[in-house]
Design an enzyme around this catalytic site. Structure first.
Site: not given
Length: 199
Positions: A10, A53, A55, A58, A71
């Site tokens: 990315v 997860d 956030k 990520n 992730d």
């Protein structure tokens, strides 16, 4: 029996890096990021996968403003994962943890990710987290026991409808939160309404 996830490279920063640079994002940009992640969560849930997860660290944003959910190291297939997460263990990032994650509950679903996305949206639009703590335990306790501050008390420029959406996403009970598909549809309506107002 472990699953592996391979994705493209990315080109672009994490949302965490963007927030470190800009502090508070424009409402339309924060909503667009939220819409794309809500769509990704909705798709994941069709395969009964929760991320666990969500956030800013990520989430990556390409130069074309395509948001990538990264992730999946803590992700869980709720149809088959029996041994990876035991009741009483905490597999999450405490500042963004849902109340059910904070309590180490085993039976979580995609609405746990919606809560974490709500925390992320709060940070994007308020420049700070809804809860503050000096230790993981302090964050986890507040997620379970404390009501989040009204986002408009931190950012008066925030529209009431967006503030209301954030608070719905941050409800303590999973059943009181919207599903990710509903979040995506609500955000799309909000973005369309803002576009019409500007026109």
């Amino acid at each position: 029996d472990h699953k592996f996830f391979v994705m493209e490279f990315v080109e672009g920063p994490t949302l965490e890096k963007v927030l470190q640079k800009k502090g508070i994002l424009k409402e339309t940009l924060a909503l667009e990021i939220t819409r794309q992640i809500a769509q990704a969560l909705d798709y994941a849930w069709t395969h009964k996968i929760i991320h666990r997860d969500i956030k800013p660290q990520n989430l990556m944003i390409t130069h074309d403003r395509i948001v990538k959910l990264c992730d999946l190291g803590l992700s869980k297939d709720v149809t088959s994962d029996v041994s990876l997460t035991m009741t009483g263990s905490v597999n999450c990032s405490p500042p963004f943890a849902s109340p059910e994650q904070a309590q180490g509950l085993k039976d979580t679903d995609i609405r746990s990710d919606v809560y974490s996305l709500g925390v992320t949206l709060y940070e994007m639009l308020c420049g700070e987290l809804p809860f503050k703590g000096n230790s993981p335990g302090q964050f986890l306790l507040q997620h379970v026991t404390q009501k989040p501050p009204n986002p408009r008390s931190k950012n008066p420029k925030l529209s009431p409808t967006v503030s209301q959406l954030i608070l719905r996403m941050l409800e303590k009970g999973p059943k009181d939160r919207p599903m990710p598909g509903e979040v995506a549809k609500t955000v799309t309506k909000l973005l369309n309404a803002q576009t019409l107002r500007k026109a």
